[in-house]
Design a protein around this motif. Structure first.
Motif, mmCIF file in Angstrom:
data_model
loop_
_atom_site.group_PDB
_atom_site.id
_atom_site.type_symbol
_atom_site.label_atom_id
_atom_site.label_comp_id
_atom_site.label_asym_id
_atom_site.label_seq_id
_atom_site.Cartn_x
_atom_site.Cartn_y
_atom_site.Cartn_z
ATOM 1 N N GLY A 120 1.896 8.728 -6.697
ATOM 2 C CA GLY A 120 2.293 7.463 -7.321
ATOM 3 C C GLY A 120 3.793 7.499 -7.541
ATOM 4 N N SER A 121 4.211 8.173 -8.626
ATOM 5 C CA SER A 121 5.655 8.367 -8.833
ATOM 6 C C SER A 121 6.214 9.203 -7.687
ATOM 7 C CB SER A 121 5.902 9.118 -10.143
ATOM 8 O OG SER A 121 5.296 8.446 -11.208
ATOM 9 N N GLY A 131 5.014 -0.232 -10.498
ATOM 10 C CA GLY A 131 6.353 -0.339 -9.891
ATOM 11 C C GLY A 131 7.367 0.654 -10.426
ATOM 12 N N VAL A 171 -4.445 3.266 -3.260
ATOM 13 C CA VAL A 171 -5.086 2.872 -4.519
ATOM 14 C C VAL A 171 -4.137 1.978 -5.322
ATOM 15 C CG1 VAL A 171 -4.338 4.898 -5.887
ATOM 16 C CG2 VAL A 171 -6.511 3.775 -6.427
ATOM 17 N N VAL A 219 9.958 7.778 -15.175
ATOM 18 C CA VAL A 219 10.716 7.890 -13.925
ATOM 19 C C VAL A 219 12.005 7.066 -14.026
ATOM 20 C CG1 VAL A 219 10.662 7.228 -11.477
ATOM 21 C CG2 VAL A 219 8.725 8.450 -12.484
ATOM 22 N N GLY A 225 0.827 -1.213 0.000
ATOM 23 C CA GLY A 225 0.000 0.000 0.000
ATOM 24 C C GLY A 225 0.857 1.257 0.000
ATOM 25 N N THR A 245 -3.876 -1.172 -5.099
ATOM 26 C CA THR A 245 -3.244 -2.144 -4.203
ATOM 27 C C THR A 245 -3.477 -3.564 -4.739
ATOM 28 O OG1 THR A 245 -4.040 -0.627 -2.514
ATOM 29 C CG2 THR A 245 -2.925 -2.624 -1.758
ATOM 30 N N THR A 246 -2.464 -4.089 -5.410
ATOM 31 C CA THR A 246 -2.580 -5.418 -6.017
ATOM 32 C C THR A 246 -2.807 -6.475 -4.934
ATOM 33 O OG1 THR A 246 -1.131 -4.764 -7.820
ATOM 34 C CG2 THR A 246 -1.378 -7.136 -7.452
ATOM 35 N N ASN A 284 14.515 8.808 -16.052
ATOM 36 C CA ASN A 284 15.153 9.874 -15.258
ATOM 37 C C ASN A 284 16.302 9.313 -14.424
ATOM 38 O OD1 ASN A 284 13.753 12.133 -16.054
ATOM 39 N ND2 ASN A 284 12.184 11.969 -14.458
ATOM 40 N N SER A 322 -0.297 -1.536 -18.657
ATOM 41 C CA SER A 322 0.123 -1.303 -17.263
ATOM 42 C C SER A 322 1.588 -1.661 -17.006
ATOM 43 C CB SER A 322 -0.766 -2.116 -16.315
ATOM 44 O OG SER A 322 -0.565 -3.499 -16.526
ATOM 45 N N THR A 382 7.189 4.202 -13.279
ATOM 46 C CA THR A 382 6.856 4.395 -14.697
ATOM 47 C C THR A 382 8.127 4.490 -15.542
ATOM 48 O OG1 THR A 382 6.867 6.809 -14.695
ATOM 49 C CG2 THR A 382 4.819 5.732 -14.008
#
Ligand SMILES: Cc1cc2nc3c(=O)[nH]c(=O)nc-3n(C[C@H](O)[C@H](O)[C@H](O)COP(=O)(O)OP(=O)(O)OC[C@H]3O[C@@H](n4cnc5c(N)ncnc54)[C@H](O)[C@@H]3O)c2cc1C
Length: 392
Positions: A133-134, A370, A157, A375, A126, A159-160, A378, A365, A372
């Motif tokens: 997110g990032s 985990g 949100v 990111v 979580g 949350t797998t 970068n 997805s 993007t």
């Protein structure tokens, strides 16, 4: 540089393969792209546990097996080739256990590690929130001290597996005044605690794999804080590299690749074998080149971990490349199959039972979860190439 596996490692691979062949023959699961994310079987995880394939790299004193990350990668490669139902233990094995080993106290290690290894508990992650997110340092869910407890309020949100988990590993804000990166902490929270609501999110492929999770005055004992208060962000920076590094970032739709090659070998279009079509041959060969490069990236990451180093730049390279391979594979499959490639599972005209269309929907997805692609690039730009950090 030696790229070969030892005899013991080859034996391990064969043992895992035999185990999986038996399971498939017995009808315990079907080999299908994205199967490992969709499926969740405590029985299967317990069978793996009995063979010593959970907590493989963890210290023996907590029930681990003290094996190398290469050994673990071999087991994972076989599991992913078959897309075995490893969802029950996977997140705990990949990242929660290592985080507890690094940052947890002795009591927490004794409490949680054996339960993870024995597949007694399933743990979801979580971290993400609607506006974080990032940029995880912006999480807004709070945990405020009250006597022997922390009271958690807020929302997570994506949350797998949250709907099937026993615990959620939560990143929360524990100081409202300190600078953001010095105000976060990590907790392990029992999902059955009053005040927690789990609401499903159905993904584009029509599968319930992730969730929204709401926390309303959730009372969590202080002993569930992992690591020092307000050090959560620094802990997290080490943890996400475990999340980005594995073969699961290369092989989520691997059955599609295998089946596509077989399809091209067998099928004809307008009387001509697909295997002789220059476009298709070129596409498949291109994918094979990329797959083999991705595989080496993954083993490089496993090797880096085996050296006792956290693979930061290596994990970013690996996930950036491998997840794009997975997307190119889905795209190529729909092109090779032509209009039939759009047919979903269940259609009697769908080649490979609709795996191409299904994987195409899943594949969006792959470059988001985990970390993007942007990111990761970068990280490669700054830590790999020494370019300056871009300020927006
Ligand atoms: C299938 C799936 C499973 C997931 N499972 C979990 C889970 O179990 N637990 C959990 O906590 N989270 C989970 N997530 C959430 C995932 O980690 C986030 O979606 C991801 O980190 C991106 O965050 P975001 O969605 O808020 O997008 P944002 O961070 O808002 O990004 C939006 C866009 O902006 C770009 N962007 C953002 N920052 C930068 C930057 N600095 N430079 C350049 N571009 C930038 C991104 O690349 C992206 O294109 C899952 C996501 C998916 C898709």
């Amino acid at each position: 540089m030696d790229f070969s596996f030892t005899k013991e490692q080859e034996r391990l691979r064969q043992e895992v393969r035999d185990f999986l062949e038996t399971k498939v023959t017995d009808g315990e699961f079907q080999v299908k792209s994205n199967g490992w994310v969709e499926s969740h079987s405590q029985k299967f995880s317990k069978d793996m546990s009995r063979r010593g394939w959970i907590g493989m790299t963890w210290p023996k004193e907590y029930g681990g097996h003290n094996q190398s990350y290469i050994d673990r990668a071999i087991v994972m490669e076989e599991m992913l080739t078959y897309q075995a139902p490893i969802g029950f233990h996977f997140l705990a094995d990949r990242q929660v256990g290592p985080a507890i080993i690094h940052f947890g106290n002795d009591e927490q290690k004794k409490t949680y590690l054996p339960k993870i290894i024995n597949a007694d508990i399933s743990i979801a992650i979580g971290l993400s929130e609607p506006n974080a997110g990032s940029d995880l340092v912006s999480v807004k869910t709070t945990a405020m001290e009250q006597g022997d407890f922390y009271i958690i309020n807020g929302q997570k949100v994506w949350t797998t597996g949250g709907h099937r988990a026993d615990y959620i590993w939560c990143l929360v804000r524990t100081d409202l005044n300190a600078p953001k990166h010095k105000a976060l902490s990590e907790f392990i929270v029992d999902v059955k605690t009053p005040g927690i609501t789990v609401r499903p999110i159905i993904n584009m492929a029509g599968v319930h794999s992730f969730n929204e999770i709401f926390f309303e005055d959730v009372k969590v004992p202080k002993e569930n804080l992992v690591g020092p208060k307000n050090r959560g962000f620094y802990q997290l920076m080490a943890q996400v590299d475990y999340e980005r590094a594995g073969l699961e970032r290369l092989m989520q739709n691997y059955p599609l690749f295998k089946n596509l090659v077989e399809y091209a070998k067998k099928e004809k279009r307008n009387g001509n074998p697909l295997s002789k079509d220059p476009f298709i041959r070129n596409k498949l060969a291109e994918l094979e080149v990329e797959y083999q490069v991705g595989r080496l990236f993954c083993y490089q990451v496993a090797w880096t971990l085996s050296q006792g180093r956290i693979p930061n730049y290596e994990a970013a390279l690996c996930k950036a490349f491998c997840t794009q391979f997975e997307q190119r594979l889905s795209d190529a499959a729909t092109r090779v199959l032509g209009l039939y490639g759009q047919l979903m599972p269940g259609s009697k005209y769908a080649p490979m039972d609709g795996d191409a269309a299904d994987s195409y929907l899943w594949s969006v997805s792959y470059t988001i979860q985990g970390g993007t692609l942007e990111v990761l690039k970068n990280i490669v730009a700054t830590r790999g190439l020494g370019l300056p950090v871009a300020k927006s």
